[in-house]
Design a protein around this motif. Sequence first.
Motif, mmCIF file in Angstrom:
data_model
loop_
_atom_site.group_PDB
_atom_site.id
_atom_site.type_symbol
_atom_site.label_atom_id
_atom_site.label_comp_id
_atom_site.label_asym_id
_atom_site.label_seq_id
_atom_site.Cartn_x
_atom_site.Cartn_y
_atom_site.Cartn_z
ATOM 1 N N ASP A 99 -40.997 8.735 3.073
ATOM 2 C CA ASP A 99 -42.011 9.514 3.784
ATOM 3 C C ASP A 99 -43.402 8.923 3.587
ATOM 4 O OD1 ASP A 99 -40.148 11.311 4.783
ATOM 5 O OD2 ASP A 99 -40.357 12.685 3.081
ATOM 6 N N ALA A 100 -43.684 8.415 2.390
ATOM 7 C CA ALA A 100 -45.007 7.838 2.124
ATOM 8 C C ALA A 100 -45.264 6.641 3.025
ATOM 9 C CB ALA A 100 -45.116 7.439 0.656
ATOM 10 N N THR A 101 -44.227 5.863 3.295
ATOM 11 C CA THR A 101 -44.383 4.710 4.172
ATOM 12 C C THR A 101 -44.588 5.149 5.613
ATOM 13 O OG1 THR A 101 -42.918 3.482 2.694
ATOM 14 C CG2 THR A 101 -43.381 2.490 4.824
ATOM 15 N N VAL A 102 -43.897 6.207 6.024
ATOM 16 C CA VAL A 102 -44.130 6.753 7.365
ATOM 17 C C VAL A 102 -45.584 7.189 7.516
ATOM 18 C CG1 VAL A 102 -43.544 8.608 8.968
ATOM 19 C CG2 VAL A 102 -41.736 7.487 7.655
ATOM 20 N N LYS A 103 -46.123 7.809 6.491
ATOM 21 C CA LYS A 103 -47.523 8.238 6.527
ATOM 22 C C LYS A 103 -48.455 7.045 6.685
ATOM 23 C CE LYS A 103 -50.978 10.907 3.953
ATOM 24 N NZ LYS A 103 -51.248 11.690 2.713
ATOM 25 N N ALA A 104 -48.174 5.965 5.952
ATOM 26 C CA ALA A 104 -48.999 4.756 6.072
ATOM 27 C C ALA A 104 -48.891 4.161 7.476
ATOM 28 C CB ALA A 104 -48.582 3.735 5.027
ATOM 29 N N LEU A 105 -47.675 4.149 8.030
ATOM 30 C CA LEU A 105 -47.494 3.652 9.395
ATOM 31 C C LEU A 105 -48.259 4.508 10.400
ATOM 32 C CD1 LEU A 105 -43.683 2.739 9.521
ATOM 33 C CD2 LEU A 105 -45.616 1.158 9.534
ATOM 34 N N ARG A 106 -48.331 5.804 10.129
ATOM 35 C CA ARG A 106 -49.036 6.710 11.037
ATOM 36 C C ARG A 106 -50.517 6.348 11.117
ATOM 37 N NH1 ARG A 106 -47.620 11.595 8.683
ATOM 38 N NH2 ARG A 106 -45.590 11.388 9.719
ATOM 39 N N GLY A 107 -51.132 6.071 9.971
ATOM 40 C CA GLY A 107 -52.529 5.654 9.980
ATOM 41 C C GLY A 107 -52.720 4.312 10.672
ATOM 42 N N PHE A 108 -51.785 3.379 10.441
ATOM 43 C CA PHE A 108 -51.814 2.064 11.085
ATOM 44 C C PHE A 108 -51.736 2.227 12.605
ATOM 45 C CE2 PHE A 108 -49.712 -2.010 12.256
ATOM 46 C CZ PHE A 108 -50.570 -2.900 11.642
ATOM 47 N N ALA A 109 -50.823 3.093 13.063
ATOM 48 C CA ALA A 109 -50.635 3.303 14.500
ATOM 49 C C ALA A 109 -51.844 3.986 15.138
ATOM 50 C CB ALA A 109 -49.373 4.121 14.743
ATOM 51 N N ASP A 110 -52.512 4.858 14.395
ATOM 52 C CA ASP A 110 -53.701 5.522 14.949
ATOM 53 C C ASP A 110 -54.766 4.499 15.332
ATOM 54 O OD1 ASP A 110 -52.607 8.049 14.704
ATOM 55 O OD2 ASP A 110 -53.603 8.506 12.803
ATOM 56 N N GLY A 111 -54.978 3.511 14.470
ATOM 57 C CA GLY A 111 -55.941 2.456 14.785
ATOM 58 C C GLY A 111 -55.492 1.620 15.965
#
Length: 389
Positions: A99-111
């Motif tokens: 889940d922590a990696t999904v959260k990091a991907l979410r921030g990456f995708a927002d940019g």
Amino acid sequence: MLRHSPSPDLVIIGAGVVGAACAYYAARAGLRVAVVDRGPVAGGTTGAGEGNLLVSDKEAGPELDLALLSARLWRELALELPQEIEYEAKGGLVVAAEDATVKALRGFADGQRAAGVDAVEVGPGELRELEPHLAPDLAGGFHYPQDAQVQPAQAAARLLAAALSASPGVEVHLGEEVTEVLFGPAGELRGVRTERRDLLAPAVLNAAGTWGGAVAALAGVGLPVLPRRGFVLVTEPLPRVVRHKVYAADYIADVASGSAALQSSAVVEGTPAGPVLIGATRERVGFDRSLSLEALRRLAAQAAALFPVLADVRVLRTYHGFRPYLPDHLPAIGPDPRVPGLFHACGHEGAGIGLAPGTGVLIASALTGAAPVLDPAPFAPARFAEAPG
């Protein structure tokens, strides 16, 4: 005895996909172009690539802008060029185990979304809908519909053929190594010399990929291009068990890393012909072409972890090549202020196939004085002007 060919406007050193794209867009801009390569078309990094056209692995910034421009141009080229380039808009899928990696991907995708990327978050159940054979214990991921693929060697060949069709002033010289960059009595650039001929032109483009630093040195300047070795596994032909280009989230970190050590993160994709391609490793070992069993073992294990169905599939062959790496992870594209008339289009690392059309458009603009379609400043070779030769 050396022959003097009719003078072109531009000599391009390198017949990989970047050099071919630059030839294509320069010819379309009305320039007479000569392409020269010591080997065949796509004989270097291009021929050892998987054909990735990715936006998914790039954070918001200049490289992503160039990737988005190139993605649009590849779609246009797929309509213009023969089908042999095998353009496939398969889309990409980035997956995470925690889940922590999904959260990091979410921030990456927002940019990325702010820059124009289509990134769709998918939960664990939706992952299996997109890829039924994925491992069942993944936490989630992101789907990138803009990711695509071409057959890289064919793409380079077709771009060169299209350049020849676009202008009667295009010529291609294969199997001829450039041995010297020629200068006039006042120090002005005059072209290049091979063992067979002088190619005289007011502009020379260094599109030599991993050997871009050596070509720059012929012109008396330093360009810190280094090779990063990478391996790919090719399986036996299979039904389409992998629908997208699928990779684990740590691949993004590997792409951005400057480490010289062996890094491995599985990128798995099916092909129209049936075999599954499994990459990708990265390591800086110079031009060492020896086989790394450790790299191959890591790739196989990581691919089977993503797709358990691949665990018992036969690997028919492996291949490897060298990515042209620059320390700041951006290619050098444009004029070199140290040598008027010298241009560079190299250092794309593993993204050269995807970034080739945008690179060609930027080079054509720089040569003709046309307004560039995006800001070329982040890619300017001037940033290496103080690099040691």
